[in-house]
Design a protein around this motif. Structure first.
Motif: not given
Length: 107
Positions: A2-8, A32-39, A69-71
Motif C-alpha cells: 500500500s501507499k503512504g507507509i510511514s517511516k515508523d 517513495n521516501v524523499n529523505d536521502p540521508e535517512w534512506v 536519484i538525488y545526485s
C-alpha cells in the motif's frame, strides 16, 4: 504494497526476520521516501545487519539508486561499506555497480 507507509512502519518492516518484508520496505523507501540521508542510513544498516544476501544485495543496489536519484550521497558512510563487500561472492558485483553509480551521478 500500500501507499503512504510511514517511516515508523518502515522501521518495523526493516527489522523483520522475513526477507520478503524487508525487501518490500527497501524498495518502498528507495523510491517513495524523499529523505536521502535517512534512506541511505537504512540501506547501510540493511547491508551490515540484513537477514540474508538478497536483503544485503538489494540494499547495495538501493544506494546506487539514491546516488542516481538525488545526485548526492554521504561518501564517508557509503563508500567504505560498499568497498567492504567488493570481494563478497554474492554481493561484489552489486557493490561495484553501486560504486559506479556514485562515481557517475554524484558531483
Amino acid at each position: 504494497m500500500s501507499k503512504g507507509i510511514s517511516k515508523d512502519e518502515l522501521e518495523v518492516m526493516l527489522r523483520s526476520e522475513d526477507s520478503g518484508v524487508v525487501t518490500d520496505a527497501l524498495m518502498y523507501l528507495c523510491f517513495n521516501v524523499n529523505d536521502p540521508e535517512w534512506v541511505e542510513q537504512k540501506c547501510i544498516d540493511a547491508i551490515e545487519f540484513g537477514v540474508d544476501d538478497d536483503v544485503k544485495g538489494l540494499a547495495i543496489t538501493c544506494i546506487g539508486h539514491v546516488a542516481r536519484i538525488y545526485s548526492r550521497i554521504s561518501l564517508a558512510a557509503t563508500v567504505p561499506t560498499l568497498r567492504k563487500n567488493l570481494n563478497h561472492k554474492a554481493l561484489g558485483g552489486r557493490a561495484r555497480d553501486a560504486l559506479d553509480d556514485i562515481e557517475i551521478f554524484v558531483r
